[in-house]
Design an enzyme around this catalytic site. Structure first.
Site, PDB file in Angstrom:
ATOM      1  N   LYS A 111      -2.576  -2.958 -10.280  1.00  0.00           N
ATOM      2  CA  LYS A 111      -1.123  -3.391  -9.786  1.00  0.00           C
ATOM      3  C   LYS A 111      -0.115  -3.416 -11.261  1.00  0.00           C
ATOM      4  O   LYS A 111       0.856  -3.114 -10.762  1.00  0.00           O
ATOM      5  CB  LYS A 111      -1.151  -4.514  -9.225  1.00  0.00           C
ATOM      6  CG  LYS A 111      -1.794  -4.421  -7.845  1.00  0.00           C
ATOM      7  CD  LYS A 111      -1.740  -5.910  -7.097  1.00  0.00           C
ATOM      8  CE  LYS A 111      -2.525  -5.779  -5.509  1.00  0.00           C
ATOM      9  NZ  LYS A 111      -2.896  -7.218  -5.079  1.00  0.00           N
ATOM     10  N   LYS A 191      -9.136   2.781  -0.579  1.00  0.00           N
ATOM     11  CA  LYS A 191      -9.530   2.161   0.591  1.00  0.00           C
ATOM     12  C   LYS A 191      -8.251   1.955   1.511  1.00  0.00           C
ATOM     13  O   LYS A 191      -7.299   2.355   1.264  1.00  0.00           O
ATOM     14  CB  LYS A 191      -9.819   0.739   0.066  1.00  0.00           C
ATOM     15  CG  LYS A 191      -8.367  -0.076  -0.465  1.00  0.00           C
ATOM     16  CD  LYS A 191      -8.758  -1.558  -0.729  1.00  0.00           C
ATOM     17  CE  LYS A 191      -7.707  -2.314  -1.009  1.00  0.00           C
ATOM     18  NZ  LYS A 191      -7.772  -3.857  -1.469  1.00  0.00           N
ATOM     19  N   LYS A 194      -2.496  -1.321   4.034  1.00  0.00           N
ATOM     20  CA  LYS A 194      -0.968  -1.034   4.617  1.00  0.00           C
ATOM     21  C   LYS A 194      -0.045  -0.419   3.663  1.00  0.00           C
ATOM     22  O   LYS A 194       0.708   0.467   3.824  1.00  0.00           O
ATOM     23  CB  LYS A 194      -0.519  -2.440   4.989  1.00  0.00           C
ATOM     24  CG  LYS A 194       0.746  -2.360   5.303  1.00  0.00           C
ATOM     25  CD  LYS A 194       1.171  -2.338   6.751  1.00  0.00           C
ATOM     26  CE  LYS A 194       2.624  -2.788   7.317  1.00  0.00           C
ATOM     27  NZ  LYS A 194       2.967  -2.325   8.719  1.00  0.00           N
TER      28      LYS A 194
END
Ligand code: TYM
Length: 334
Positions: A111, A191, A194
């Site tokens: 991230k 994976k 959303k």
């Protein structure tokens, strides 16, 4: 009875990845465990987010979880920001957590690559996660595979705090991984998530499910309908394992290997089975959406129950750490 705690971000959508990887297990575990499930809205602000949408996404996630079978009579369901002790304990834990441990977290590395300047909140994300679980002295943390490293870190944080302040105060929680530890996204790039836009929502209508599945990646060897494939290389086959019956799964594998049908036929069967599987949940969601007050009441009641435990833990934490106890101020006499 052992106590489970788990959390989910208010992404707004329970999809078949976080459903199979986590929420489905919570529903199974709530019958014979004390169960705390938290919508982690303070975690959600560690990356850029839509301020206007946060409230709606939190409610939508609650609707998804309740529709999926989380029973507020059996399981304490609440929003993290409604129980202030989460952030309080997180602060305490920052004082026993080595920065080096936080910097080696895989999710932090991933991230932080996407943030222009790396913010302390993102680095401290797993510290808040440790506070979430340890506040309730939970021993089991049912999660998908991507959270295992964070659970290992929370064990270390518990050990470090216990060693410094009070032996045995916090248990060392164990991760519990279900059968669907990592569901791949429909784009075949990683994976299901959303934020990557590669999901099927559990509350999607059948035509939306079809739209998404229709364009999903399959075994690249199946260029035309006549090319045989290897089911084990195909995510659609992997999804059949969760939604189709054993004879159908066998039939899917056979027809893929022999080019007995095209990928589109295989996807049609999967779509129908996913749509059937979630039909009762779509029904429940539409009932819940007609009475939004009910969802807010469930979250408020959950926060009230969670606060009792959280408050008790923090009294113990402050006392072991040597803080001056807060005393009740008497109202002045007239
Ligand atoms: P989150 O919101 O990313 O995901 C919620 C849960 O769903 C699992 N999951 C998956 N499992 C299999 N395949 C997938 N494609 C998939 N996508 C998501 C995740 O592993 C997770 O169990 N940091 C956590 C939230 C959290 C938490 C906690 C979890 C905050 N505090 C305390 C446990 C305990 C997260 O971002 O989950």
């Amino acid at each position: 009875m052992s106590r489970i705690f788990s959390g989910i971000q208010p992404s707004g959508e329970l999809h078949i990845g976080n459903y199979l990887g986590a929420a489905k297990n919570w529903v199974d575990l709530q019958d014979d465990h004390e169960c705390f499930i938290c919508i982690v809205d303070y975690h959600a602000i560690t990356q850029a987010y839509d301020i206007e949408a946060l409230e709606r996404r939190t409610v939508d996630m609650a609707v998804g979880l309740l529709s999926a079978g989380i029973d507020p009579e059996k399981c304490v369901l609440f929003a993290q920001s409604h129980v202030a002790e989460h952030t309080e304990l997180a602060w305490v834990f920052t004082t026993v957590t080595p920065i080096g441990e936080l910097e080696r977290m895989i999710q932090f590395k991933d991230k932080s690559r996407r943030q222009e300047s790396v913010l302390a909140g993102l680095l401290n994300y797993p510290v808040l996660q440790a506070a979430d679980v340890l506040l309730y002295k939970a021993d089991l943390v049912p999660v998908g595979e991507d959270q295992v490293q964070h659970v290992e870190l929370m064990r270390e944080i518990a050990r470090k705090w216990n060693a410094r302040y009070a032996r045995g105060f916090f248990p060392e929680p164990q991760a519990q991984i279900g059968a669907a530890k990592r569901i791949q996204g429909l784009d075949g790039r990683g994976k299901m998530s959303k934020s990557l836009g590669n999901t099927v929502g559990i509350l999607d209508e059948p035509d939306e499910i079809w739209e998404r599945i229709r364009s999903a990646k399959t075994d690249p060897a199946r260029v035309t309908r006549k090319d045989p494939g290897t089911p084990e290389k195909c995510n659609i086959y992997a999804l059949h394992q969760h939604f189709s019956s054993l004879p159908v799964i066998d039939d899917v594998a056979e027809k893929c290997r022999t080019a007995g049908w095209g990928c589109i036929d295989c996807k049609r069967v999967l779509t129908d089975n996913i749509a059937d599987y979630f039909a009762p949940m779509r029904q429940r969601a539409s009932e819940l959406r007609q009475s939004p007050g009910q969802v807010s009441d469930i979250l408020a009641a959950g926060a009230a129950k969670a606060s009792v435990v959280a408050n008790e833990t923090m009294i113990g934490v402050r006392s072991h750490m040597g803080f001056l106890p807060a005393t009740q101020t008497q109202p002045a006499e007239r």
